[in-house]
Design an enzyme around this catalytic site. Structure first.
Site, PDB file in Angstrom:
ATOM      1  N   ARG A   1       0.870  -1.170   0.000  1.00 18.91           N
ATOM      2  CA  ARG A   1       0.000   0.000   0.000  1.00 18.91           C
ATOM      3  C   ARG A   1       0.911   1.225   0.000  1.00 18.91           C
ATOM      4  O   ARG A   1       2.065   1.147   0.407  1.00 18.91           O
ATOM      5  CB  ARG A   1      -0.904   0.011   1.234  1.00 18.91           C
ATOM      6  CG  ARG A   1      -1.809  -1.214   1.344  1.00 18.91           C
ATOM      7  CD  ARG A   1      -2.614  -1.174   2.636  1.00 18.91           C
ATOM      8  NE  ARG A   1      -3.552  -2.298   2.757  1.00 18.91           N
ATOM      9  CZ  ARG A   1      -3.290  -3.444   3.371  1.00 18.91           C
ATOM     10  NH1 ARG A   1      -2.090  -3.625   3.948  1.00 18.91           N
ATOM     11  NH2 ARG A   1      -4.182  -4.410   3.430  1.00 18.91           N
TER      12      ARG A   1
ATOM     13  N   LYS B   1      -2.047  -2.095   7.354  1.00 24.22           N
ATOM     14  CA  LYS B   1      -3.452  -1.789   7.637  1.00 24.22           C
ATOM     15  C   LYS B   1      -3.927  -2.621   8.811  1.00 24.22           C
ATOM     16  O   LYS B   1      -3.650  -3.821   8.879  1.00 24.22           O
ATOM     17  CB  LYS B   1      -4.305  -2.080   6.403  1.00 24.22           C
ATOM     18  CG  LYS B   1      -5.736  -1.579   6.514  1.00 24.22           C
ATOM     19  CD  LYS B   1      -6.472  -1.755   5.210  1.00 24.22           C
ATOM     20  CE  LYS B   1      -7.896  -1.208   5.300  1.00 24.22           C
ATOM     21  NZ  LYS B   1      -8.612  -1.364   4.003  1.00 24.22           N
TER      22      LYS B   1
ATOM     23  N   HIS C   1      -2.310   1.989  -6.011  1.00 20.83           N
ATOM     24  CA  HIS C   1      -2.988   0.744  -5.663  1.00 20.83           C
ATOM     25  C   HIS C   1      -3.152  -0.155  -6.890  1.00 20.83           C
ATOM     26  O   HIS C   1      -3.327  -1.371  -6.748  1.00 20.83           O
ATOM     27  CB  HIS C   1      -4.345   1.044  -5.029  1.00 20.83           C
ATOM     28  CG  HIS C   1      -4.631   0.218  -3.811  1.00 20.83           C
ATOM     29  ND1 HIS C   1      -3.906   0.328  -2.641  1.00 20.83           N
ATOM     30  CD2 HIS C   1      -5.550  -0.757  -3.575  1.00 20.83           C
ATOM     31  CE1 HIS C   1      -4.371  -0.525  -1.748  1.00 20.83           C
ATOM     32  NE2 HIS C   1      -5.365  -1.205  -2.296  1.00 20.83           N
TER      33      HIS C   1
ATOM     34  N   ARG D   1      -0.510  -2.650  -6.857  1.00 21.60           N
ATOM     35  CA  ARG D   1      -0.819  -3.705  -5.882  1.00 21.60           C
ATOM     36  C   ARG D   1      -1.834  -4.699  -6.464  1.00 21.60           C
ATOM     37  O   ARG D   1      -1.680  -5.915  -6.328  1.00 21.60           O
ATOM     38  CB  ARG D   1      -1.349  -3.049  -4.604  1.00 21.60           C
ATOM     39  CG  ARG D   1      -1.767  -4.005  -3.484  1.00 21.60           C
ATOM     40  CD  ARG D   1      -2.098  -3.159  -2.258  1.00 21.60           C
ATOM     41  NE  ARG D   1      -3.007  -3.825  -1.334  1.00 21.60           N
ATOM     42  CZ  ARG D   1      -2.619  -4.622  -0.338  1.00 21.60           C
ATOM     43  NH1 ARG D   1      -1.329  -4.860  -0.148  1.00 21.60           N
ATOM     44  NH2 ARG D   1      -3.502  -5.166   0.469  1.00 21.60           N
TER      45      ARG D   1
ATOM     46  N   HIS E   1      -4.576  -9.038   3.628  1.00 19.40           N
ATOM     47  CA  HIS E   1      -6.031  -8.956   3.717  1.00 19.40           C
ATOM     48  C   HIS E   1      -6.530  -9.700   4.948  1.00 19.40           C
ATOM     49  O   HIS E   1      -6.051 -10.795   5.256  1.00 19.40           O
ATOM     50  CB  HIS E   1      -6.676  -9.569   2.469  1.00 19.40           C
ATOM     51  CG  HIS E   1      -6.597  -8.699   1.258  1.00 19.40           C
ATOM     52  ND1 HIS E   1      -6.782  -9.170  -0.022  1.00 19.40           N
ATOM     53  CD2 HIS E   1      -6.335  -7.373   1.126  1.00 19.40           C
ATOM     54  CE1 HIS E   1      -6.657  -8.180  -0.883  1.00 19.40           C
ATOM     55  NE2 HIS E   1      -6.388  -7.080  -0.212  1.00 19.40           N
TER      56      HIS E   1
ATOM     57  N   TYR F   1      -9.607 -10.951  -7.279  1.00 16.41           N
ATOM     58  CA  TYR F   1      -8.590 -11.060  -8.318  1.00 16.41           C
ATOM     59  C   TYR F   1      -8.770 -12.290  -9.195  1.00 16.41           C
ATOM     60  O   TYR F   1      -8.179 -12.380 -10.270  1.00 16.41           O
ATOM     61  CB  TYR F   1      -7.194 -11.051  -7.681  1.00 16.41           C
ATOM     62  CG  TYR F   1      -6.930  -9.784  -6.906  1.00 16.41           C
ATOM     63  CD1 TYR F   1      -6.878  -8.555  -7.555  1.00 16.41           C
ATOM     64  CD2 TYR F   1      -6.784  -9.803  -5.520  1.00 16.41           C
ATOM     65  CE1 TYR F   1      -6.681  -7.372  -6.843  1.00 16.41           C
ATOM     66  CE2 TYR F   1      -6.580  -8.632  -4.803  1.00 16.41           C
ATOM     67  CZ  TYR F   1      -6.532  -7.425  -5.469  1.00 16.41           C
ATOM     68  OH  TYR F   1      -6.347  -6.260  -4.770  1.00 16.41           O
TER      69      TYR F   1
END
Length: 297
Positions: free
Chosen positions: A148, A173, A238, A241, A264, A273
């Site tokens: 990120r 995150k 992003h 990413r 995640h 994805y």
């Protein structure tokens, strides 16, 4: 040069400057992520410009009117803007000791769920090939480690293990750490970069100062590179990413590994994805069935 939204808000309600300064200080002491502080304040600035009052003076009618103005814009603002305002205002009122509006909640927004935009592997290689050493290193690390933007900003040299080919992402995150692999080619670029841009602390620092770069700096470098490569300049950090995650799946990586590398919380987030990755039919069937088992388990 157009004024910043913070300047416009403070010129409209001058006393806001002291209130926001205290609010930011309280959030920093409470260990809020800098990204959250920035998003909350930015949302409050925009509301103050529209309503023309201090946040603690907002009435339910003010808030409803502000929401209505956002919902009638074309196109409708991103859902995150509504969330930042609601959560930001709630946090402001609570932190500053003011009563929270009883009717302060997110409006129902029916929005299309769009797939992320990505670059092909060939486009990523072309992008990196047209960049100077600084941008090439910065964007290579972001892509190769699936970072990120704020994770790239905070990356330090002692987070990179050149011997084990790993990068320790600290306080990502959700304040979570993770370790991700980094390829030898990216490490070679990093070594050349370090000779030209020596630093004892942050890998990507502001020129002449031992302070990390910010999101705007990375966006500017990416946009410059995309323009040179004649690619879509509206792509974001992003997007690299997203591209990284998609390319991992196309290379045969399993979804749980991709989830862990991206940091995640839920594998369901990573499964988007699967809609982007070009995989063989039989492999796709295996991935989907395997992922359903993961979700059920």
């Amino acid at each position: 040069m157009p004024k910043k939204i913070s300047d416009v808000a403070m010129s409209k309600v001058p006393v806001l400057a002291d209130r926001i300064s205290l609010f930011q200080s309280k959030l920093a002491i409470a260990h809020y992520a800098q990204g959250s502080i920035t998003d909350y304040c930015h949302a409050i600035y925009k509301a103050v410009v529209h309503i023309g009052k201090l946040p603690e003076e907002f009435t339910q009618r003010d808030v409803d009117g502000y929401f209505q103005s956002m919902l009638t814009r074309k196109p409708i603002p991103a859902e995150a803007q509504f969330k930042h305002f609601v959560y930001g205002l709630k946090c402001y009122l609570y932190t500053m000791g003011y009563p929270t509006l009883a009717g302060l909640s997110l409006p129902k927004i029916r929005r299309e769920r769009k797939l992320p935009r990505i670059l092909s592997l060939q486009q990523v290689m072309h992008l990196l090939g047209v960049c100077d050493l600084y941008s090439k290193t910065l964007l290579s690390v972001v892509y190769d480690c699936g970072l990120r933007a704020f994770e790239a900003c905070n990356l330090k040299w002692n987070d990179i293990n050149f011997d084990r080919l790993q990068v320790h992402i600290k306080q990502g995150k959700g304040k979570k750490d993770r370790v991700v692999p980094i390829c030898p080619e990216t490490l070679t670029v990093l070594k050349a970069y370090r000779k030209q841009y020596p630093s004892m602390n942050y890998v990507f620092k502001k020129f002449g100062r031992d302070l990390p770069v910010d999101h705007a700096f990375i966006r500017a470098r990416l946009k410059e590179g995309l323009a040179k490569a004649e690619l879509d300049v509206t792509l974001t950090t992003h997007s690299l990413r997203h591209s990284y995650a998609t390319h991992l799946l196309e290379a045969g990586e399993d979804i749980q590994t991709v989830q862990q590398r991206l940091g995640h919380k839920s594998v369901s987030t990573t499964m988007i994805y699967l809609h982007l990755a070009k995989v063989e039919k039989r492999q796709c069937v295996y991935l989907i069935s395997h992922n359903l088992k993961v979700l059920k388990g």
